[in-house]
Design a protein around this motif. Structure first.
Motif, PDB file in Angstrom:
ATOM      1  N   GLU A   1     -10.877 -17.841 -16.415  1.00  9.62           N
ATOM      2  CA  GLU A   1     -11.256 -17.282 -17.711  1.00  9.62           C
ATOM      3  C   GLU A   1     -12.334 -16.206 -17.596  1.00  9.62           C
ATOM      4  N   GLN A   2     -13.039 -16.175 -16.480  1.00 12.85           N
ATOM      5  CA  GLN A   2     -14.100 -15.186 -16.274  1.00 12.85           C
ATOM      6  C   GLN A   2     -13.638 -13.964 -15.487  1.00 12.85           C
ATOM      7  N   ALA A   3     -12.372 -13.966 -15.070  1.00 15.56           N
ATOM      8  CA  ALA A   3     -11.887 -12.920 -14.164  1.00 15.56           C
ATOM      9  C   ALA A   3     -12.015 -11.521 -14.757  1.00 15.56           C
ATOM     10  N   ARG A   4     -11.637 -11.376 -16.018  1.00 13.92           N
ATOM     11  CA  ARG A   4     -11.669 -10.041 -16.621  1.00 13.92           C
ATOM     12  C   ARG A   4     -13.087  -9.457 -16.582  1.00 13.92           C
ATOM     13  N   GLU A   5     -14.070 -10.290 -16.920  1.00 14.68           N
ATOM     14  CA  GLU A   5     -15.460  -9.832 -16.938  1.00 14.68           C
ATOM     15  C   GLU A   5     -15.952  -9.498 -15.527  1.00 14.68           C
ATOM     16  N   ILE A   6     -15.531 -10.291 -14.551  1.00 12.04           N
ATOM     17  CA  ILE A   6     -15.944 -10.064 -13.157  1.00 12.04           C
ATOM     18  C   ILE A   6     -15.373  -8.743 -12.636  1.00 12.04           C
ATOM     19  N   PHE A   7     -14.098  -8.509 -12.910  1.00 14.32           N
ATOM     20  CA  PHE A   7     -13.497  -7.246 -12.481  1.00 14.32           C
ATOM     21  C   PHE A   7     -14.146  -6.066 -13.204  1.00 14.32           C
ATOM     22  N   ALA A   8     -14.407  -6.234 -14.493  1.00 16.55           N
ATOM     23  CA  ALA A   8     -15.015  -5.154 -15.274  1.00 16.55           C
ATOM     24  C   ALA A   8     -16.404  -4.800 -14.752  1.00 16.55           C
ATOM     25  N   ALA A   9     -17.085  -5.788 -14.174  1.00 14.87           N
ATOM     26  CA  ALA A   9     -18.426  -5.557 -13.645  1.00 14.87           C
ATOM     27  C   ALA A   9     -18.408  -4.776 -12.341  1.00 14.87           C
ATOM     28  N   GLY A  10     -17.233  -4.676 -11.712  1.00  8.01           N
ATOM     29  CA  GLY A  10     -17.133  -3.880 -10.497  1.00  8.01           C
ATOM     30  C   GLY A  10     -16.547  -4.572  -9.291  1.00  8.01           C
TER      31      GLY A  10
END
Length: 208
Positions: A168-177
């Motif tokens: 569930e946190q993957a999108r935010e992690i990828f968006a962070a770089g």
């Protein structure tokens, strides 16, 4: 090197497991990059498990990453290696490179990042992003903003985020770089690991 698409190394979904059974299970599910992290083995045991794991992935698209056991990786003919900072101290990086192995390195602070960069790694791992119960960590959770900072510092070198990360946190992690997410307990401790892997692989395709 640039990270052009999801077929680069390591794949965006990067599970880390400790047994041949898990390697076989994930390979059958079509996982592109799998790290085998099995601790406290002697030379004979490490060579055996690395050789067996390579046999499991042979003829498949799966790339097997050997954690720690660089001598076994060289002898068994592996292509990919991951070293922690303690392992890196004792490793023969020239021998590793001469054998044609890629090299990923764990980092937790500025000093470790500098050490890792001197080895000209194929990727840098940053962790733990969130609290993890899998092993005792002497470093506090890094948090998501650290991913953005680290990515600016490593440039084109792929950055792998690891530590307590859930799907569930993957999108935010990828968006962070982050270029890749290494996952342990979200797969191995999930009540339906196969479904969880399929979700991650779907996320991978969506995020690429």
């Amino acid at each position: 090197m640039p990270y052009p698409d999801r077929y680069a190394y390591p794949d965006r979904f990067y599970p880390v497991v400790d047994s041949l059974d898990w390697v076989a299970r994930l390979t059958k599910l079509g996982v592109g990059t799998i790290q085998l992290r099995s601790k406290n083995l002697d030379d004979a045991q490490s060579l055996q498990i690395v050789s067996d794991a390579l046999e499991v992935t042979k003829g498949t698209p799966t790339k097997l990453v050997v954690n720690d056991y660089w001598r076994a990786a060289i002898v068994a003919g592996a292509k990919h290696l991951h070293l922690g900072q303690e392992d890196l101290v004792d490793a023969d990086v020239k021998a590793i490179r001469d054998a044609g192995l890629t090299l990923g390195i764990s980092t937790h602070d500025d000093a470790e990042l500098e050490t890792a960069l001197r080895a000209d790694p194929d990727y840098i791992a940053l962790g733990p992003i969130f609290p993890t119960t899998l092993k005792s960590m002497r470093f506090a959770p890094q948090g998501i903003p650290k991913i953005t900072e680290w990515k600016k510092r490593v440039g084109d070198i792929p950055l792998v985020a690891i530590g307590g990360i859930k799907f569930e946190q993957a999108r935010e992690i990828f968006a962070a770089g982050a270029d890749s997410i290494a996952v342990v307990s979200d797969i191995t401790q999930h009540p339906d690991p196969d479904a969880r892997v399929r979700a991650w692989l779907g996320r991978d395709a969506e995020a690429a």
